[in-house]
Design an enzyme around this catalytic site. Structure first.
Site, PDB file in Angstrom:
ATOM      1  N   ARG A 146     -38.409 -27.004  -4.359  1.00  0.00           N
ATOM      2  CA  ARG A 146     -37.742 -27.208  -5.642  1.00  0.00           C
ATOM      3  C   ARG A 146     -38.804 -27.577  -6.672  1.00  0.00           C
ATOM      4  NH1 ARG A 146     -34.766 -30.042  -1.694  1.00  0.00           N
ATOM      5  NH2 ARG A 146     -32.633 -29.282  -1.358  1.00  0.00           N
ATOM      6  N   LYS A 170     -34.694 -34.307  -1.875  1.00  0.00           N
ATOM      7  CA  LYS A 170     -33.597 -35.093  -2.434  1.00  0.00           C
ATOM      8  C   LYS A 170     -33.254 -36.241  -1.508  1.00  0.00           C
ATOM      9  CE  LYS A 170     -31.221 -31.421  -5.029  1.00  0.00           C
ATOM     10  NZ  LYS A 170     -29.946 -30.669  -5.155  1.00  0.00           N
ATOM     11  N   HIS A 242     -36.361 -21.678  -9.496  1.00  0.00           N
ATOM     12  CA  HIS A 242     -35.443 -21.486  -8.376  1.00  0.00           C
ATOM     13  C   HIS A 242     -35.423 -20.037  -7.898  1.00  0.00           C
ATOM     14  CE1 HIS A 242     -33.505 -25.029  -6.912  1.00  0.00           C
ATOM     15  NE2 HIS A 242     -32.476 -24.355  -6.464  1.00  0.00           N
ATOM     16  N   ARG A 245     -37.759 -19.940  -5.109  1.00  0.00           N
ATOM     17  CA  ARG A 245     -37.125 -20.554  -3.932  1.00  0.00           C
ATOM     18  C   ARG A 245     -36.151 -19.564  -3.284  1.00  0.00           C
ATOM     19  NH1 ARG A 245     -35.878 -25.611  -1.615  1.00  0.00           N
ATOM     20  NH2 ARG A 245     -33.674 -26.071  -1.259  1.00  0.00           N
ATOM     21  N   HIS A 268     -32.245 -28.131   3.263  1.00  0.00           N
ATOM     22  CA  HIS A 268     -30.796 -28.204   3.085  1.00  0.00           C
ATOM     23  C   HIS A 268     -30.193 -29.125   4.141  1.00  0.00           C
ATOM     24  CE1 HIS A 268     -30.484 -24.061   0.874  1.00  0.00           C
ATOM     25  NE2 HIS A 268     -30.727 -25.061   0.059  1.00  0.00           N
ATOM     26  N   TYR A 277     -27.821 -17.049   1.410  1.00  0.00           N
ATOM     27  CA  TYR A 277     -28.898 -16.059   1.448  1.00  0.00           C
ATOM     28  C   TYR A 277     -28.608 -14.926   2.430  1.00  0.00           C
ATOM     29  CZ  TYR A 277     -31.333 -19.542  -1.262  1.00  0.00           C
ATOM     30  OH  TYR A 277     -31.663 -20.423  -2.244  1.00  0.00           O
TER      31      TYR A 277
END
Length: 296
Positions: A146, A170, A242, A245, A268, A277
């Site tokens: 990210r 995150k 992004h 990514r 994730h 994806y």
């Protein structure tokens, strides 16, 4: 109202461990709601009702914002008032009964390998800025990081001997991600002949990526750099962090990587976030089939 927002920000920083970028976004959304309150003559958070929340959503819809954006703002305000109730600042949450708009299920945009090749080739890496730009592009594509994770990389997070980088994700969920030979060479060149020249003799810090003044590169700076590079490679085109990514994940899956591995590399927490994806790769297979099968 200002004190309430400040308390909420501290809660996001300390208890939720949200990134600086996410907290800034929450602040903007709440400031926008405060402006709405001012326009409606509402000067007390305690006096807000469900009808006021509905009116705010009507205003957002009137600005033709996407369903995704409206859902994000609604979710932010719902969390804000939930926090205020916990702190006994308000008694009710006016957004608790507001339904979130259904999300638009659009496939993530990515670049084809040929497009990325042209983008990399367009960079003049004979000067410090060019070396920085090439290293930045290589890191984003090699790791699927990210933009905030990329900006947070410190010098001691890189191990060019092993070919790994530590990304701070995150919620302070760190992960090690491998980097390939192209990225290693670009980073080594930047560290040897680019970063020091940009820092100059008066600045010293451990952030890997720097701007032309030698200060740590910000997410906004990364977006500006990528858009400029893409516009130079393909006039009139733009590139968002992004998209790299998305390209990282899509290319891995297209070339045989399993979903669990890609999930780990992207950081994730739920595999459902990674599964989008697979839809991209299936759509690509369909396009190839329609373009090449004699009876398609």
């Amino acid at each position: 109202m200002k004190r309430s927002l400040q308390s909420f920000v501290e809660y996001l920083q300390i208890e939720k461990n949200y990134s600086h970028y996410t907290i800034e976004r929450y602040q903007r959304d709440i400031d926008e709601f405060y402006l709405f309150m001012n326009e409606q003559g509402i000067d007390d958070l305690k006096s807000l009702e469900f009808q006021d929340a509905r009116l705010f959503l009507t205003v957002l819809h009137g600005r033709n914002l996407s369903k995704r954006t409206i859902a994000r703002k609604t979710s932010c305000l719902r969390s804000f008032f939930k926090f205020l109730m916990r702190e006994e600042i308000v008694k009710d949450n006016p957004f608790s009964l507001v339904s979130l708009p259904k999300k638009e299920h659009s496939l993530p945009r990515f670049l084809y390998e040929e497009e990325l090749g042209r983008l990399f080739s367009s960079i003049d890496s004979t000067n410090p800025i060019g070396k920085r730009d090439l290293a930045l592009l290589e890191i984003l594509y090699a790791t699927g990081a990210r933009v905030s994770e990329c900006c947070d990389i410190q010098l001691n997070d890189m191990d060019l001997t092993l070919g790994t980088v530590l990304l701070h994700g995150k919620g302070k969920k760190d992960r090690y991600v491998p980097i390939g030979e192209y990225a290693r060479l670009a980073i080594s060149s930047f560290l040897k002949d680019g970063r020091g020249a940009l820092l100059g003799s008066k600045k010293s810090h451990s952030t890997l990526m720097v701007n032309f003044r030698g200060d740590p590169l910000t997410p906004r700076g990364v977006r500006y750099i990528l858009s400029s590079l893409m516009n130079k490679a393909v006039e009139g085109s733009t590139l968002h962090p992004h998209m790299l990514r998305h390209s990282f994940a899509t290319h891995l899956l297209n070339n045989g990587a399993d979903l669990r591995t890609v999930q780990e590399l992207l950081g994730h927490s739920a595999i459902s976030s990674t599964q989008v994806y697979t839809h991209v790769t299936k759509e690509q297979l369909r396009k190839v089939y329609l373009a090449t099968h004699p009876r398609a």
